[in-house]
Each structure stands twice: as structure tokens, then as C-alpha cells.
Design a protein around this motif. Structure first.
Motif, mmCIF file in Angstrom:
data_model
loop_
_atom_site.group_PDB
_atom_site.id
_atom_site.type_symbol
_atom_site.label_atom_id
_atom_site.label_comp_id
_atom_site.label_asym_id
_atom_site.label_seq_id
_atom_site.Cartn_x
_atom_site.Cartn_y
_atom_site.Cartn_z
ATOM 1 N N THR A 86 0.855 -1.199 0.000
ATOM 2 C CA THR A 86 0.000 0.000 0.000
ATOM 3 C C THR A 86 0.880 1.234 0.000
ATOM 4 O OG1 THR A 86 -0.096 -0.113 2.415
ATOM 5 C CG2 THR A 86 -2.007 -0.957 1.224
ATOM 6 N N ASP A 88 -0.867 4.565 0.616
ATOM 7 C CA ASP A 88 -2.128 5.303 0.714
ATOM 8 C C ASP A 88 -1.917 6.817 0.719
ATOM 9 O OD1 ASP A 88 -3.223 2.799 0.944
ATOM 10 O OD2 ASP A 88 -3.863 3.021 3.034
ATOM 11 N N VAL A 90 -4.573 10.620 -0.223
ATOM 12 C CA VAL A 90 -5.646 11.171 -1.067
ATOM 13 C C VAL A 90 -5.049 11.648 -2.392
ATOM 14 C CG1 VAL A 90 -7.199 11.762 0.825
ATOM 15 C CG2 VAL A 90 -5.444 13.398 0.123
ATOM 16 N N VAL A 135 -11.276 -6.385 -0.776
ATOM 17 C CA VAL A 135 -12.554 -5.676 -0.626
ATOM 18 C C VAL A 135 -12.430 -4.246 -1.158
ATOM 19 C CG1 VAL A 135 -12.054 -4.905 1.747
ATOM 20 C CG2 VAL A 135 -14.413 -5.123 0.989
ATOM 21 N N ASN A 136 -11.234 -3.685 -1.036
ATOM 22 C CA ASN A 136 -11.074 -2.296 -1.472
ATOM 23 C C ASN A 136 -10.994 -2.178 -2.994
ATOM 24 O OD1 ASN A 136 -11.196 -1.649 1.170
ATOM 25 N ND2 ASN A 136 -9.023 -1.166 1.438
ATOM 26 N N GLN A 141 -11.883 2.606 -1.741
ATOM 27 C CA GLN A 141 -11.506 3.033 -0.383
ATOM 28 C C GLN A 141 -10.881 4.423 -0.469
ATOM 29 O OE1 GLN A 141 -11.369 3.841 2.906
ATOM 30 N NE2 GLN A 141 -11.434 1.636 3.305
ATOM 31 N N TYR A 147 -4.332 1.579 -4.979
ATOM 32 C CA TYR A 147 -4.556 0.202 -4.506
ATOM 33 C C TYR A 147 -5.891 -0.354 -5.021
ATOM 34 C CZ TYR A 147 -4.615 -3.594 -1.007
ATOM 35 O OH TYR A 147 -4.643 -4.818 -0.357
ATOM 36 N N GLY A 178 -11.079 -9.025 3.167
ATOM 37 C CA GLY A 178 -11.348 -7.742 3.808
ATOM 38 C C GLY A 178 -10.124 -7.345 4.619
ATOM 39 N N TYR A 179 -10.345 -6.695 5.752
ATOM 40 C CA TYR A 179 -9.247 -6.237 6.604
ATOM 41 C C TYR A 179 -8.772 -7.394 7.476
ATOM 42 C CZ TYR A 179 -9.669 -1.471 5.048
ATOM 43 O OH TYR A 179 -9.651 -0.355 4.253
ATOM 44 N N MET A 184 0.312 -4.794 7.155
ATOM 45 C CA MET A 184 -0.268 -3.806 6.245
ATOM 46 C C MET A 184 -1.466 -3.091 6.882
ATOM 47 S SD MET A 184 -1.938 -4.487 2.484
ATOM 48 C CE MET A 184 -0.480 -4.631 1.485
ATOM 49 N N VAL A 188 -2.501 1.161 9.231
ATOM 50 C CA VAL A 188 -3.589 2.152 9.087
ATOM 51 C C VAL A 188 -3.697 2.910 10.419
ATOM 52 C CG1 VAL A 188 -6.099 2.399 8.787
ATOM 53 C CG2 VAL A 188 -4.833 0.735 7.397
HETATM 54 N N1 CAA Z 1 -14.757 9.092 3.829
HETATM 55 C C1 CAA Z 1 -14.940 10.429 3.748
HETATM 56 N N2 CAA Z 1 -14.058 11.326 4.194
HETATM 57 C C2 CAA Z 1 -12.940 10.878 4.759
HETATM 58 C C3 CAA Z 1 -12.666 9.503 4.885
HETATM 59 C C4 CAA Z 1 -13.635 8.597 4.406
HETATM 60 N N3 CAA Z 1 -13.460 7.269 4.484
HETATM 61 N N4 CAA Z 1 -11.461 9.370 5.469
HETATM 62 C C5 CAA Z 1 -10.993 10.590 5.708
HETATM 63 N N5 CAA Z 1 -11.905 11.519 5.283
HETATM 64 C C6 CAA Z 1 -11.790 12.958 5.356
HETATM 65 C C7 CAA Z 1 -11.390 13.414 6.749
HETATM 66 O O1 CAA Z 1 -12.520 13.489 7.577
HETATM 67 C C8 CAA Z 1 -10.748 14.743 6.474
HETATM 68 O O2 CAA Z 1 -11.752 15.696 6.261
HETATM 69 P P1 CAA Z 1 -11.534 17.215 6.780
HETATM 70 O O3 CAA Z 1 -10.295 17.683 6.094
HETATM 71 O O4 CAA Z 1 -12.790 17.880 6.366
HETATM 72 O O5 CAA Z 1 -11.359 17.067 8.264
HETATM 73 C C9 CAA Z 1 -10.056 14.542 5.121
HETATM 74 O O6 CAA Z 1 -10.732 13.409 4.528
HETATM 75 C C10 CAA Z 1 -8.592 14.235 5.247
HETATM 76 O O7 CAA Z 1 -8.460 13.101 6.082
HETATM 77 P P2 CAA Z 1 -7.109 12.751 6.820
HETATM 78 O O8 CAA Z 1 -6.743 13.868 7.728
HETATM 79 O O9 CAA Z 1 -7.222 11.382 7.414
HETATM 80 O O10 CAA Z 1 -6.117 12.785 5.561
HETATM 81 P P3 CAA Z 1 -4.683 12.238 5.474
HETATM 82 O O11 CAA Z 1 -4.149 12.724 4.161
HETATM 83 O O12 CAA Z 1 -3.892 12.467 6.705
HETATM 84 O O13 CAA Z 1 -4.905 10.653 5.390
HETATM 85 C C11 CAA Z 1 -5.553 8.621 4.476
HETATM 86 C C12 CAA Z 1 -5.728 10.107 4.433
HETATM 87 C C13 CAA Z 1 -4.087 8.260 4.189
HETATM 88 C C14 CAA Z 1 -6.399 8.044 3.368
HETATM 89 C C15 CAA Z 1 -5.930 8.052 5.852
HETATM 90 O O14 CAA Z 1 -7.230 8.471 6.140
HETATM 91 C C16 CAA Z 1 -5.901 6.547 5.863
HETATM 92 O O15 CAA Z 1 -4.866 5.930 6.065
HETATM 93 N N6 CAA Z 1 -7.073 5.896 5.649
HETATM 94 C C17 CAA Z 1 -7.142 4.425 5.615
HETATM 95 C C18 CAA Z 1 -7.013 3.913 4.229
HETATM 96 C C19 CAA Z 1 -7.186 2.427 4.273
HETATM 97 O O16 CAA Z 1 -8.198 1.866 4.684
HETATM 98 N N7 CAA Z 1 -6.192 1.699 3.807
HETATM 99 C C20 CAA Z 1 -6.249 0.283 3.814
HETATM 100 C C21 CAA Z 1 -4.889 -0.248 4.051
HETATM 101 S S1 CAA Z 1 -4.947 -2.017 4.351
HETATM 102 C C22 CAA Z 1 -5.347 -2.663 2.893
HETATM 103 O O17 CAA Z 1 -5.440 -2.014 1.879
HETATM 104 C C23 CAA Z 1 -5.584 -4.137 2.878
HETATM 105 C C24 CAA Z 1 -6.853 -4.476 2.233
HETATM 106 O O18 CAA Z 1 -6.845 -4.996 1.116
HETATM 107 C C25 CAA Z 1 -8.110 -4.274 2.934
#
Ligand code: CAA
Length: 240
Positions: A86, A88, A90, A135-136, A141, A147, A178-179, A184, A188
């Protein structure tokens, strides 16, 4: 000697669980890994499963690596395309490098490894390929355009290759975890992960052996009518 199975990214996480599950079921297992020598050494010591180091995103390295395995161990009859990373972030913050690294490692790797074994499988009229999706890749996601694209691509790759393999006794299926409790997922951010777990109806993260069981089912010799399918294992987080 049982059928020879190669698990990419097979020394850690879901890959480790799958390598061990296959070995316990009587397969001759070979694990591939990309970079973590220490984890690979400990894995081999613990399990007795040999670990071969090559970068699955590098086409030539894969062809060399798989030739080496086939010369030293024998023909690969079962391929588990599991290796994945990953990076990750935005979209505004995602660089081309992070996009490309994930696409190459998670998706092009499936091409690179399948390409290296497909001629042998066709000639022997037997093959089992299982690709580990996510799942993602099914649901999308936040923060994972790279990813989710790669994993979603895996599901298309699976169906297309299944069509090509069908006449040759080669089945190609996918598992969409899923998770799962792996390094990895532990990477998160804690608060984000807690929210994700709240959205899992079964109420817990998955375990590597939850996924390994499905892989074993898919690769069984007598499971030859099931191809092009995806088994979702996500605790009810996403159903479709
Ligand atoms: N839906 C809507 N809005 C969201 C959101 C979501 N799911 N997640 C975050 N936001 C919003 C926040 O509320 C925030 O809004 P404001 O600025 O208005 O407050 C904005 O988005 C920015 O959020 P962050 O401060 O969290 O932003 P960041 O840049 O620091 O981090 C991120 C973003 C890296 C995506 C972090 O949220 C993260 O790590 N998320 C998890 C991602 C994830 O699930 N990865 C899976 C890894 S494991 C895997 O992939 C294995 C598998 O197959 C399942």
C-alpha cells in the motif's frame, strides 16, 4: 512430493498463512519475497519453506526467479499471486511514483508471474492460479485510488485468464480479503482502523488462515469446474 506451489509475498501476512496452509495440506511450497531478508530467514527457519528473493514488479527478475525455482525444485503447478503493497494517500497528495509502484507491484506482478508459468501449465494440462484481490478493489476506499485500481484490475485479470486457461485444465480464481490482521492493516492509523472495524458485522479483523482456507479450496485437484470466480472473505463488510 506434493504439487509445487509458489506463493508470492509468501513469507509474511496473508502470504505466510497461505504458504503454511498449503504445506500442511501436502503441497511442496516455495515462497517468494521482495525485500525483508530478516523476516524471510525467520520464516524459513520456522516453517522449513524455502524463500526466493525477487521483485515481482520487475518482469525480467520474475522470469529469472521462476526459472531458478523450476530448476531447483520443479515445475510450478500452483501459483498464488499474493504480493502487494500500500502507498495510501488522497489524490491531491498522491504522486505518480506512489500510483505506479502500487500498480506494478500489485497488478503487473500477476502478469509477470503468470506469464512465467503459463506455458508449462498448458503443456502439462494442469494449473491452479489464485490471485489475491481485496474488498477495497470491489468497494473502493478513501485514500487508495492506486490500490483500489490495482486490486480491481486483478478481478478483471482473473476472469480473462480463466477463459484462456479453461481448455487446458488451468483454473484461475481470486480471493477478495477484507481487513486482515497483518502488518499492512496495522499500519492504518489507529482511529481510522477502529472506524473500519466498527463497520465489519462479524466484529473483528480477519486472520490469515481465514484466507488460506479459501485458497486451499480453490487449488484442490478436484476443484476443476470453478474458474473465473472471486470468493469474498470480509466478515460481512461488503456483499455483492
Ligand atoms: N470518507 C470520507 N471522508 C474521509 C474519509 C472517508 N473514508 N477518510 C478521511 N476523510 C476525510 C477526513 O474526515 C478529512 O476531512 P476534513 O479535512 O474535512 O477534516 C479529510 O478526509 C482528510 O483526512 P485525513 O486527515 O485522514 O487525511 P490524510 O491525508 O492524513 O490521510 C488517508 C488520508 C491516508 C487516506 C488516511 O485516512 C488513511 O490511512 N485511511 C485508511 C485507508 C485504508 O483503509 N487503507 C487500507 C490499508 S490495508 C489494505 O489495503 C488491505 C486491504 O486490502 C483491505
Amino acid at each position: 512430493m506434493g504439487r509445487i506451489a509458489l506463493v508470492t509475498g509468501g513469507t509474511r501476512g496473508i502470504g505466510e498463512g497461505t504458504s503454511i496452509g498449503l504445506k500442511e495440506a501436502g503441497y511442496t511450497v516455495v515462497a517468494n519475497y521482495g525485500g525483508n531478508d530478516e523476516a524471510a530467514r525467520a520464516f524459513t527457519e520456522r516453517t522449513g519453506i524455502p524463500a526466493y528473493k525477487f521483485d515481482v514488479s520487475d518482469f525480467d527478475a520474475v522470469q529469472d526467479g521462476i526459472r531458478r525455482i523450476e530448476a531447483e525444485i520443479g515445475p510450478i503447478e500452483v501459483l498464488i499471486n499474493n504480493a502487494g503493497i500500500t502507498r495510501d494517500g488522497v489524490m491531491q497528495k498522491m504522486t505518480f511514483e506512489r500510483w505506479n509502484e502500487v500498480l506494478q507491484t500489485n497488478l503487473s506482478s500477476c502478469f509477470n508471474c503468470s506469464k512465467a508459468v503459463i506455458d508449462g501449465m498448458r503443456a502439462r494440462k494442469f494449473g491452479r492460479i489464485v490471485n489475491i484481490g481485496s474488498v477495497n478493489g470491489q468497494a473502493g476506499q478513501y485514500g487508495q485510488v492506486n490500490y483500489a485500481s490495482a486490486k480491481s484490475g486483478i478481478h478483471g485479470f482473473t476472469k480473462a485468464l480463466a477463459l484462456e486457461g479453461a481448455r487446458y485444465g488451468i483454473t484461475v480464481n481470486a480471493v477478495a480479503p477484507g481487513y486482515v490482521e497483518t502488518e499492512m492493516v496495522r499500519a492504518v492509523p489507529e482511529d481510522v482502523l477502529q472506524k473500519i472495524v466498527k463497520g465489519i458485522p462479524v466484529g473483528r479483523l480477519g486472520r490469515a488462515d481465514d484466507i488460506a482456507r479459501a485458497v486451499l479450496f480453490l487449488v484442490a485437484d478436484n476443484n476443476d469446474f470453478m474458474t473465473g470466480s472471486t470468493i469474498s472473505i470480509n466478515g460481512g463488510q461488503h456483499m455483492y
